[in-house]
Design an enzyme around this catalytic site. Structure first.
Site, short mmCIF file in Angstrom:
data_model
loop_
_atom_site.label_atom_id
_atom_site.label_comp_id
_atom_site.label_asym_id
_atom_site.label_seq_id
_atom_site.Cartn_x
_atom_site.Cartn_y
_atom_site.Cartn_z
N SER A 182 10.79 60.17 13.65
CA SER A 182 9.75 60.51 14.64
C SER A 182 9.46 62.01 14.65
CB SER A 182 10.18 60.08 16.04
OG SER A 182 10.43 58.69 16.09
N1 SAH Z 1 14.68 56.94 16.18
C1 SAH Z 1 14.27 56.97 14.80
C2 SAH Z 1 12.85 56.48 14.63
C3 SAH Z 1 12.75 55.51 13.51
S1 SAH Z 1 11.22 54.62 13.38
C4 SAH Z 1 14.49 58.34 14.18
O1 SAH Z 1 14.71 59.30 14.93
O2 SAH Z 1 14.49 58.46 12.95
C5 SAH Z 1 11.60 53.11 14.25
C6 SAH Z 1 12.77 52.32 13.77
O3 SAH Z 1 12.79 51.08 14.51
C7 SAH Z 1 12.74 51.92 12.29
O4 SAH Z 1 13.93 52.35 11.69
C8 SAH Z 1 12.65 50.39 12.33
O5 SAH Z 1 13.34 49.76 11.26
C9 SAH Z 1 13.30 50.06 13.67
N2 SAH Z 1 12.93 48.76 14.23
C10 SAH Z 1 11.75 48.09 14.15
N3 SAH Z 1 11.82 46.91 14.81
C11 SAH Z 1 13.09 46.84 15.33
C12 SAH Z 1 13.78 45.86 16.13
N4 SAH Z 1 13.20 44.72 16.51
N5 SAH Z 1 15.07 46.12 16.48
C13 SAH Z 1 15.68 47.28 16.10
N6 SAH Z 1 15.08 48.22 15.36
C14 SAH Z 1 13.80 48.01 14.97
#
Ligand code: SAH
Length: 213
Positions: free
Chosen positions: A64
């Site tokens: 993010s």
């Molecule tokens: N907090 C992260 C943001 C990653 S983007 C960072 O700082 O890098 C969002 C993430 O949510 C992705 O890794 C994706 O695989 C995950 N995601 C999507 N749907 C999900 C679900 N149902 N349960 C858990 N994680 C999920």
């Protein structure tokens, strides 16, 4: 890769930038200043780490934007020792920011590749969430509930009931809601049955996916 003086200098500039965009909490700004974001990205991309931008990581996901991480974290109003559930561990950058604020962190990731990669990274770096689980964030983590705060880091088409039910009274859920772009929602549990909702601006996230594939 290391955390050098050059990286720290760039991080100070990034903190100035996100403060100028409206982040006020000294604790949140200190956490962004402390966490070496470049180490959460694949080597070769470290020049991008201190721009205020989201960036691609493994498995078609993104780390993010720092401003967004700071904004969501600020909305949680974390106190040391708070139990925080994060949905969407991804690179682990947001997790590290929560740990820096001395929260007890529980975090869920549904992509196996990313889960394995980030797990190894946490072990190597000494980042210690209370639990890091491979699974579906729509269900939350009922066995560890209730939480002081729940943070969803992917765009949710709807607000999962399970997450609302896992909040303490007075607890806060921060969740971007919407398909193409999202409205940041802050939901505070004011009593067993009552929830207050506040809209906190427009953002863009990768989708919170419902079924495993
Ligand atoms: N907090 C992260 C943001 C990653 S983007 C960072 O700082 O890098 C969002 C993430 O949510 C992705 O890794 C994706 O695989 C995950 N995601 C999507 N749907 C999900 C679900 N149902 N349960 C858990 N994680 C999920």
């Amino acid at each position: 890769m290391k955390d050098t003086l050059k990286h720290r200098g760039k991080r100070n500039q990034l903190v100035d930038l996100i403060a100028s965009k409206g982040i006020k909490s000294p604790e949140v700004l200190a956490a962004i200043r402390a966490v070496p974001r470049h180490l959460f990205m694949d080597s070769g991309f470290e020049d991008h780490a201190y721009q205020d931008k989201a960036f691609p990581i493994a498995s078609g996901q993104t780390i993010s934007q720092p401003y967004t991480v700071a904004y969501q974290t600020e909305l949680l109003e974390i106190k040391p020792g708070d139990k925080i559930l994060e949905i969407g561990t991804g690179s682990g950058y947001q997790t590290a920011v929560l740990l820096q604020l001395k929260a007890k962190v529980f975090t869920v990731e549904r992509q196996l590749n990313l889960f394995k990669k980030t797990k190894l990274f946490f072990d190597r770096m000494g980042y210690r969430p209370k639990r890091f689980v491979f699974g579906d964030g729509y269900k939350g983590m009922p066995e560890e509930a209730p939480f002081d705060g729940i943070l969803v880091t992917a765009g949710a088409p709807r607000i999962p009931k399970a997450l609302m039910s896992q909040l303490k009274i007075g607890g806060r859920l921060v969740i971007p809601v919407g398909e193409d772009h999202q409205t940041m929602m802050l939901i505070t549990r004011s009593s067993e049955k009552e929830f207050e909702r506040r809209e906190c601006g427009s953002f863009r996230f990768v989708p919170l996916l419902e079924d495993k594939n």
